[in-house]
Design a protein around this motif. Structure first.
Motif, PDB file in Angstrom:
ATOM      1  N   PHE A   8       0.832  -1.202   0.000  1.00 16.39           N
ATOM      2  CA  PHE A   8       0.000   0.000   0.000  1.00 16.39           C
ATOM      3  C   PHE A   8       0.867   1.253   0.000  1.00 16.39           C
ATOM      4  N   VAL A   9       1.953   1.209   0.770  1.00 14.43           N
ATOM      5  CA  VAL A   9       2.865   2.353   0.799  1.00 14.43           C
ATOM      6  C   VAL A   9       3.390   2.635  -0.602  1.00 14.43           C
ATOM      7  N   ARG A  10       3.841   1.598  -1.274  1.00 13.80           N
ATOM      8  CA  ARG A  10       4.384   1.755  -2.622  1.00 13.80           C
ATOM      9  C   ARG A  10       3.319   2.257  -3.599  1.00 13.80           C
ATOM     10  N   LYS A  11       2.078   1.778  -3.438  1.00 14.65           N
ATOM     11  CA  LYS A  11       0.996   2.206  -4.323  1.00 14.65           C
ATOM     12  C   LYS A  11       0.705   3.698  -4.144  1.00 14.65           C
ATOM     13  N   VAL A  12       0.677   4.157  -2.900  1.00 15.55           N
ATOM     14  CA  VAL A  12       0.427   5.574  -2.631  1.00 15.55           C
ATOM     15  C   VAL A  12       1.545   6.427  -3.228  1.00 15.55           C
ATOM     16  N   GLY A  19       5.465  14.655  -8.316  1.00 18.71           N
ATOM     17  CA  GLY A  19       5.375  15.797  -7.418  1.00 18.71           C
ATOM     18  C   GLY A  19       6.116  15.602  -6.111  1.00 18.71           C
ATOM     19  N   ILE A  20       6.611  14.385  -5.872  1.00 21.26           N
ATOM     20  CA  ILE A  20       7.357  14.092  -4.654  1.00 21.26           C
ATOM     21  C   ILE A  20       8.645  13.369  -5.025  1.00 21.26           C
ATOM     22  N   ASP A  21       9.563  13.305  -4.083  1.00 22.45           N
ATOM     23  CA  ASP A  21      10.765  12.489  -4.230  1.00 22.45           C
ATOM     24  C   ASP A  21      10.399  11.090  -3.746  1.00 22.45           C
ATOM     25  N   GLN A  22      10.011  10.234  -4.669  1.00 27.36           N
ATOM     26  CA  GLN A  22       9.463   8.927  -4.306  1.00 27.36           C
ATOM     27  C   GLN A  22      10.465   8.082  -3.528  1.00 27.36           C
ATOM     28  N   CYS A  23      11.705   8.074  -3.952  1.00 31.04           N
ATOM     29  CA  CYS A  23      12.711   7.272  -3.256  1.00 31.04           C
ATOM     30  C   CYS A  23      12.903   7.754  -1.822  1.00 31.04           C
ATOM     31  N   ALA A  24      12.924   9.061  -1.643  1.00 31.75           N
ATOM     32  CA  ALA A  24      13.117   9.619  -0.306  1.00 31.75           C
ATOM     33  C   ALA A  24      11.947   9.267   0.610  1.00 31.75           C
ATOM     34  N   VAL A  25      10.730   9.309   0.067  1.00 26.20           N
ATOM     35  CA  VAL A  25       9.560   8.981   0.876  1.00 26.20           C
ATOM     36  C   VAL A  25       9.607   7.518   1.297  1.00 26.20           C
ATOM     37  N   LEU A  26       9.948   6.627   0.387  1.00 26.83           N
ATOM     38  CA  LEU A  26      10.040   5.205   0.733  1.00 26.83           C
ATOM     39  C   LEU A  26      11.114   4.976   1.789  1.00 26.83           C
ATOM     40  N   ARG A  27      12.248   5.603   1.636  1.00 28.58           N
ATOM     41  CA  ARG A  27      13.315   5.435   2.631  1.00 28.58           C
ATOM     42  C   ARG A  27      12.891   5.963   3.991  1.00 28.58           C
ATOM     43  N   SER A  28      12.058   7.003   3.993  1.00 27.77           N
ATOM     44  CA  SER A  28      11.646   7.608   5.268  1.00 27.77           C
ATOM     45  C   SER A  28      10.830   6.650   6.127  1.00 27.77           C
ATOM     46  N   VAL A  29      10.230   5.639   5.496  1.00 22.65           N
ATOM     47  CA  VAL A  29       9.453   4.654   6.252  1.00 22.65           C
ATOM     48  C   VAL A  29      10.156   3.300   6.285  1.00 22.65           C
ATOM     49  N   TYR A  48       2.482   4.545   8.456  1.00 21.84           N
ATOM     50  CA  TYR A  48       1.798   4.734   7.168  1.00 21.84           C
ATOM     51  C   TYR A  48       1.004   6.036   7.171  1.00 21.84           C
ATOM     52  N   TYR A  49       0.255   6.277   8.244  1.00 23.11           N
ATOM     53  CA  TYR A  49      -0.538   7.505   8.328  1.00 23.11           C
ATOM     54  C   TYR A  49       0.369   8.741   8.368  1.00 23.11           C
ATOM     55  N   ASP A  50       1.490   8.630   9.109  1.00 28.40           N
ATOM     56  CA  ASP A  50       2.436   9.748   9.162  1.00 28.40           C
ATOM     57  C   ASP A  50       2.963  10.077   7.772  1.00 28.40           C
ATOM     58  N   MET A  51       3.259   9.040   6.991  1.00 24.77           N
ATOM     59  CA  MET A  51       3.770   9.252   5.640  1.00 24.77           C
ATOM     60  C   MET A  51       2.761  10.003   4.787  1.00 24.77           C
TER      61      MET A  51
END
Length: 203
Positions: A8-12, A19-29, A48-51
């Protein structure tokens, strides 16, 4: 505390686009963006909700739950998705979701409730009504429509009504276009109202 699959994280993140840095967001979680997708890798629901809430500071989230839900396919849900596809009717498909969803997730429950000849498909998710949880409920309903369209012979399934507990955003044109139905915000439930004809349709 509940657990959410990293799928679900990857899908979001994918639906959020450039519009976002996808790699950075994934690493953040704690997800390595170069690693293969593994639905068995789980995250705490609060992470997940925090992300999701962090994304709200970067992009407009109005359409994101719809895009996320639309990207889901039966195969993404493993054995539960196979059971959904194998049911002879949509009634059977949604019944299997309500019965066996706990095999897939620990944070949400589904319920079927008759309304005359029609049926409510209700989403129950415990916890504070924070943005991340509200987003998740909306994406869940959108994905429930997406997989119903996937198994529909015509591919044009739409509910009669869509109900969401949270407040209406400024622009709901995307919701009406995606669901093909009237969307009621500020409702007392998060649910789809599905016609008897749709529920009886062979899949």
């Amino acid at each position: 505390m509940g657990l959410v699959t990293s799928l679900f994280v990857r899908k979001v993140v994918a639906a959020a686009g450039a519009g976002i840095d996808q790699c950075a967001v994934l690493r953040s979680v704690g997800i390595d963006p170069t690693s293969p997708v593994d639905p068995k890798v789980m995250l705490e629901d609060t992470v997940y909700y925090d992300m999701i809430e962090g994304l709200a500071g970067q992009i407009d989230l109005t359409q994101l739950p719809l895009r996320t839900g639309a990207s889901m396919r039966c195969d993404d849900y493993g054995a539960l998705g196979l059971a959904f596809k194998a049911a002879p009717t949509l009634q059977g498909s949604y019944t299997r979701v309500a019965r066996y969803a706990r095999l897939w997730t620990s944070v949400v429950e589904y319920e079927l409730q008759p309304e005359g000849e029609d049926t409510w498909f209700l989403v129950h998710r415990t916890g504070a009504r924070r943005l991340g949880l509200r987003f998740s409920n909306e994406a869940t309903l959108a994905s429930s429509v997406a997989i119903a369209r996937e198994v529909s012979p015509t591919g044009n399934f739409s509910p009669l009504e869509v109900h969401l507990k949270h407040a209406q955003p400024k622009d709901i044109s995307g919701h009406a276009a995606y669901f093909g139905a009237k969307v009621y915000f500020g409702s007392d439930t998060d649910a789809l109202l599905i016609s008897a004809k749709s529920m009886a349709a062979e899949t």
